[in-house]
Design an enzyme around this catalytic site. Structure first.
Site, PDB file in Angstrom:
ATOM      1  N   GLN A 134      -7.114   1.070   4.414  1.00  0.00           N
ATOM      2  CA  GLN A 134      -7.758   0.622   5.654  1.00  0.00           C
ATOM      3  C   GLN A 134      -9.260   0.416   5.485  1.00  0.00           C
ATOM      4  O   GLN A 134      -9.876  -0.315   6.256  1.00  0.00           O
ATOM      5  CB  GLN A 134      -7.475   1.662   6.747  1.00  0.00           C
ATOM      6  N   SER A 182      -4.172  -2.513  -0.194  1.00  0.00           N
ATOM      7  CA  SER A 182      -3.105  -3.403   0.274  1.00  0.00           C
ATOM      8  C   SER A 182      -3.702  -4.766   0.625  1.00  0.00           C
ATOM      9  O   SER A 182      -4.691  -4.847   1.355  1.00  0.00           O
ATOM     10  CB  SER A 182      -2.431  -2.781   1.507  1.00  0.00           C
ATOM     11  N   THR A 222       9.427  -8.095 -11.972  1.00  0.00           N
ATOM     12  CA  THR A 222       8.644  -9.312 -12.212  1.00  0.00           C
ATOM     13  C   THR A 222       7.555  -9.420 -11.156  1.00  0.00           C
ATOM     14  O   THR A 222       7.809  -9.231  -9.971  1.00  0.00           O
ATOM     15  CB  THR A 222       9.579 -10.543 -12.174  1.00  0.00           C
ATOM     16  N   GLY A 225       0.837  -1.195   0.000  1.00  0.00           N
ATOM     17  CA  GLY A 225       0.000   0.000   0.000  1.00  0.00           C
ATOM     18  C   GLY A 225       0.871   1.244   0.000  1.00  0.00           C
ATOM     19  O   GLY A 225       0.566   2.249  -0.654  1.00  0.00           O
ATOM     20  N   THR A 226       1.973   1.160   0.716  1.00  0.00           N
ATOM     21  CA  THR A 226       2.922   2.276   0.773  1.00  0.00           C
ATOM     22  C   THR A 226       3.404   2.635  -0.635  1.00  0.00           C
ATOM     23  O   THR A 226       3.424   3.805  -1.027  1.00  0.00           O
ATOM     24  CB  THR A 226       4.138   1.873   1.653  1.00  0.00           C
ATOM     25  N   CYS A 275       7.069   4.150  20.563  1.00  0.00           N
ATOM     26  CA  CYS A 275       8.106   4.275  21.579  1.00  0.00           C
ATOM     27  C   CYS A 275       9.445   4.036  20.913  1.00  0.00           C
ATOM     28  O   CYS A 275       9.678   2.982  20.331  1.00  0.00           O
ATOM     29  CB  CYS A 275       7.873   3.245  22.668  1.00  0.00           C
TER      30      CYS A 275
END
Ligand code: PLP
Length: 374
Positions: free
Chosen positions: A175, A195, A233, A74-75, A320
């Site tokens: 999403q 995605s 590919t 998706g990125t 974090c």
């Protein structure tokens, strides 16, 4: 029907279990090991697998198969739209809200970020004034549903505004897919990213759907795959799984009312047990499966770890790194105070979630409030 009985998996927005139909499609694709670009029979068999999946993915979003470009995630689909399309269509700026996924925000400069309201919904008046001010041709990017809060964005209105000012518009539907119906033709957007691993496919496959007539410069130059728009590919097994998952989306959508009832019961019991808990975006239309909740006084990390010990998997609403907790950029963009944002977790349900999973979550989470108050 939990994917793993020893754990209650409530992190579907991070990734989903692989659907049996997708796993089977991946496995059977190994027999078709040819290169889809090869002209011999083995190559043609692999090509047939890819094209069959393309049809399924196109049908899932009511688009034509030739308008589906398979990518590695998706990125990458977002990058292809926001770099490849802006280059080909000569757009000089990308504007989008501060709540967008990092893979989108990477292409939206700080000074082109559109405000959102306290529920995390894009401010359409702010979008309109940005479109009026920017003299250059621009591209608007807007997510269908936020990955942290589940809040839905006013896509139809955003597309209308983009059209009014001659801007292109990209929709990140990563999403939203499998959780709400998506219709590329009815929406009229220029592109939409998807995605596979968010809908029961495997990781490492995405798709960019483009509108007829949209031009795109390859972001990944090389061979001529994907009609010269994405070289490399094809990931035949991953694409086969994506196709099978796309075909199963109707079943996933049929399950939404059940998931919605589970989520609503969970939220009602959370608020009844911990009145000071804050559920973000609750007043806005949201995906039926997502809850982003802060437990004031207990950090996200503590909650995630304690829940994990109790066999429940959820995500922290903050990150974090090197011992320092960074509040979520989504909550900060919504105007949430940093300390409250640092106490947020995301609980996301899916087709495998049962009443027992919700009970296990509540049994582990509700006492955390008492430990903080003590
Ligand atoms: N866009 C949104 C809204 C997402 O939630 C995600 C993943 O969490 C992505 C894009 C990136 O997708 P991928 O993990 O396939 O790169």
């Amino acid at each position: 029907m939990a994917p793993n009985d020893s754990q209650s998996y409530l992190d579907y927005n991070a990734t989903t279990p692989v659907l049996p139909a997708a796993a089977e499609a991946v496995a059977s694709s190994f027999a078709h090991y040819g290169n889809p670009s090869s002209v011999h029979a083995a190559g043609r068999r692999a090509r047939a697998v890819v094209e069959d999946a393309r049809e399924a993915v196109a049908a899932m979003v009511n688009a034509a198969p030739q308008h589906v470009i398979f990518t590695g995630s998706g990125t990458e689909a977002n990058a292809l739209a926001l770099r490849g399309m802006t280059a080909a269509m000569r757009c000089n700026a990308v504007v989008g809200a501060g709540i967008e996924h990092p893979s989108v925000l990477a292409h939206v400069p700080e000074n082109a970020r559109i405000a959102v309201n306290g529920n995390g919904v894009i401010d359409l008046a702010a979008l309109e004034s940005a479109l009026q001010t920017l003299l250059e041709p621009v591209m608007v990017t807007v997510m269908a549903a936020n990955n942290e809060t589940g809040v839905l964005q006013p896509l139809k209105e955003a597309v209308e505004l983009a059209r009014k000012y001659g801007a292109l518009i990209h929709v990140d539907a990563v999403q939203a897919a499998g959780k709400m119906p998506l219709d590329m033709r009815a929406l009229g957007a220029d592109s939409m990213s998807l995605s596979a691993h968010k809908i029961g496919g495997v990781k490492g496959v995405g798709g960019l759907i483009i509108r007829a007539g949209v031009d795109l410069a390859a972001d990944m130059p090389g061979g001529g795959q994907e009609r010269r728009r994405r070289a490399g590919t094809e990931n035949v097994p991953g694409i086969a799984g994506f196709g099978a998952a796309a075909r199963a989306v109707k079943t996933l959508l049929d399950d939404v009312p059940r998931i919605s009832a589970l989520r609503d019961r969970m939220e009602a019991q959370m608020l009844a047990g911990v009145p000071r808990a804050v559920i973000f975006g609750k007043a806005a239309p949201r995906l039926a499966n997502t809850t982003c909740v802060a437990l004031p006084g207990v950090t996200s990390e503590t909650q995630v770890m304690r829940l994990d010990l109790a066999g429940v998997a959820v995500s922290a609403g903050s990150a974090c790194s090197s011992g320092k907790i960074t509040p979520s950029h989504v909550l900060l963009a919504m105007g949430v105070e940093a300390n409250l944002a640092k106490a947020a977790i995301r609980v996301s349900l899916g087709w495998g979630t049962t009443d027992a999973d919700i009970d296990r979550f509540l049994k582990a989470w509700l006492p955390l409030a008492a430990s903080a108050a003590a």
